[in-house]
Design a protein around this motif. Structure first.
Motif, mmCIF file in Angstrom:
data_model
loop_
_atom_site.group_PDB
_atom_site.id
_atom_site.type_symbol
_atom_site.label_atom_id
_atom_site.label_comp_id
_atom_site.label_asym_id
_atom_site.label_seq_id
_atom_site.Cartn_x
_atom_site.Cartn_y
_atom_site.Cartn_z
ATOM 1 N N VAL A 10 -0.707 -3.106 6.839
ATOM 2 C CA VAL A 10 -0.116 -4.260 6.155
ATOM 3 C C VAL A 10 0.624 -3.728 4.941
ATOM 4 N N GLY A 15 11.608 0.893 2.215
ATOM 5 C CA GLY A 15 11.743 0.825 0.757
ATOM 6 C C GLY A 15 10.426 0.928 0.012
ATOM 7 N N HIS A 40 6.233 -5.747 5.964
ATOM 8 C CA HIS A 40 7.078 -6.176 4.832
ATOM 9 C C HIS A 40 6.895 -7.655 4.568
ATOM 10 N N THR A 87 -0.103 -2.995 0.256
ATOM 11 C CA THR A 87 0.739 -3.995 -0.399
ATOM 12 C C THR A 87 0.472 -4.003 -1.902
ATOM 13 N N PRO A 88 1.320 -4.681 -2.683
ATOM 14 C CA PRO A 88 1.014 -4.867 -4.111
ATOM 15 C C PRO A 88 -0.331 -5.577 -4.299
ATOM 16 N N VAL A 91 -1.668 -8.895 -2.905
ATOM 17 C CA VAL A 91 -1.759 -9.055 -1.444
ATOM 18 C C VAL A 91 -2.774 -8.062 -0.868
ATOM 19 N N GLU A 109 -5.725 -0.193 -0.665
ATOM 20 C CA GLU A 109 -5.242 0.444 -1.892
ATOM 21 C C GLU A 109 -5.977 -0.097 -3.121
ATOM 22 N N LYS A 110 -5.867 0.658 -4.201
ATOM 23 C CA LYS A 110 -6.439 0.264 -5.481
ATOM 24 C C LYS A 110 -5.374 -0.382 -6.342
ATOM 25 N N THR A 138 -7.409 8.213 -4.491
ATOM 26 C CA THR A 138 -6.996 9.453 -3.840
ATOM 27 C C THR A 138 -7.622 10.703 -4.429
ATOM 28 N N TYR A 139 -7.791 10.692 -5.752
ATOM 29 C CA TYR A 139 -8.095 11.950 -6.444
ATOM 30 C C TYR A 139 -9.488 12.467 -6.132
ATOM 31 N N HIS A 205 -7.847 4.786 -11.727
ATOM 32 C CA HIS A 205 -8.009 6.125 -11.116
ATOM 33 C C HIS A 205 -8.803 7.038 -12.068
#
Ligand code: NAD
Length: 385
Positions: A10, A15, A40, A87-88, A91, A109-110, A138-139, A205
């Protein structure tokens, strides 16, 4: 298991920044295949983005609602095992919730969500469903970070007393959001980023890395939060004194107006007997410092006998061949894939693969944001997490 783990995505369409990084990372170990996506916010661009990736037309969706509806009705030998949400921040919650409600595991994602309430609801859903939920801090995926954590855990440095972690970037030193730059636009918009700017984007992070390596939990924060660029609606710089649950003290700063800085996430941790120093932009090296002998330089590499078992399990190449960001990301995906394979086969996962940030780490990130912003706005200053 006789097949790859099937992933849907998602976000990450034409871009976008991080979606492509996730696709590369998921591919590195050959355990995962991307089979579908809603890429998108614009349905037409989602379809074009799916074409770019040579996905079959019937697995490229116009929206993530359509994706979950159709995927959940597919035969078990075709539908996705998990979804990657890139997504941002505003979302993250809904697709993650829909995924869990439809029986799919999640890599998200964070920061975990737009606000803490959403994060707590996701945590409850993960506990209720028993599904796997990774958050891509990720780190923690770097081999040397695993080595650092294991040395601290083994007591090499004695009781930890001090943690200094910094995450300066310079790319928001000017109001590039006013030019329409995609990544800056939503990160500086309270309706899409959440209540924090730089603190949510990169402060989380730093918080996660400090807690991961030290094995400690931040309990209190005293913050000085600023917005330097005129007209910007969210913070672009934050300086924090932090207290940990074992009595250790720390300093954390994150900034996106540190002009000229790239991605200078650095950490130093000191115990009673020695300390360590790690720089994300030189990730294969760690300096280890001792009270009673000269400092040592640790280097990653599959041929390094002094590296611990966990670091070696997350190392792919011989010494001197740089491993970095993509491989750290891939370690999260590889571990998630191994856990999903074990679950599909009715086995307990090998504990070494359970080493990835979870929904609980995501919740801690959201609590950090809340405490950091509250402290930044308070006169009294010290705020409990
Ligand atoms: P971006 O703006 O580059 O990309 C976001 C993508 O999501 C775009 O393709 C957009 O169209 C899509 N999108 C938005 N709403 C959608 C919807 N309703 N349905 C489907 N797609 C939708 O953003 P980015 O910089 O790639 O950041 C995305 C996320 O990744 C953020 O949460 C950010 O904090 C995080 N991130 C994490 C790291 C890391 O190191 N772990 C690095 C960068 C970004």
């Amino acid at each position: 298991m006789s097949r790859k783990i099937r992933m849907g995505m998602v976000g990450g369409g034409r871009g976008a920044f991080i979606g492509a990084v996730h696709r590369i990372a998921a591919n590195i170990d050959g355990q995962i295949e991307l089979v579908c996506g809603a890429f998108h916010i614009d349905p037409e661009i989602s379809l074009l983005s799916g074409q770019d990736l040579f996905l079959p037309a019937d697995r490229v969706y116009r929206t993530y609602h359509e994706m979950f509806e159709k995927e959940s009705k597919m035969p078990a030998d075709q539908r996705i095992d998990f979804v990657s949400i890139v997504t941002p921040n505003h979302v993250h919650f809904e697709p993650a919730k829909l995924a869990l409600e439809n029986g799919f595991s999640v890599v998200c994602e964070k920061p975990l969500s737009f606000n803490l309430d959403e994060a707590l609801e996701l945590e409850r859903l993960v506990e209720k469903t028993g599904l796997t939920f990774a958050v891509t801090h990720t780190y923690t995926g770097y081999p040397m970070v695993k080595q650092a954590r294991d040395m601290v855990k083994a007591g090499a440095f004695g009781k930890i007393r001090k943690v200094v972690v910094e995450y300066p970037q310079g790319w928001l030193s000017t109001p590039i959001e006013q030019t329409g730059q995609q990544q800056a636009s939503w990160r500086t918009d309270p309706k899409r980023s959440g209540k924090a700017g730089a603190i949510g984007d990169i402060g989380t992070h730093a918080e996660n890395l400090a807690e991961y390596i030290s094995g400690l939990k931040i309990t209190e924060i005293c913050a000085d939060v600023s917005t330097f660029v005129p007209g910007r609606l969210l913070d672009d710089d934050g300086n924090f004194l932090i207290r940990f649950d074992n009595g250790a003290k720390g300093v954390l700063h994150c900034s996106q107006i540190s002009a000229g800085e790239e991605n200078a996430l650095n950490i130093r941790i000191y115990g009673e007997k020695g300390g360590l120093e790690w720089h994300q932009m030189e990730p294969n090296t760690m300096i280890v410092k001792w009270l009673d002998k000269p400092a040592e330089i640790y280097r990653t590499g599959g041929d390094r006998a002094y590296m611990g078992e966990n670091a070696m399990a997350h190392t792919r190449v011989p010494g001197g061949h740089p491993e970095g960001y993509l491989e750290a990301f891939a370690n999260i995906y590889r571990n998630v894939a191994r856990v999903l394979q074990a679950k599909a086969e009715g086995r307990d996962p090998d504990p070494k693969y359970l080493d990835f940030p979870t929904v609980h780490d995501g919740v801690r990130g959201m609590k950090f944001i809340d405490a950091a912003i509250a402290s930044g706005q308070s006169e009294q200053k010290w705020v409990k997490i």
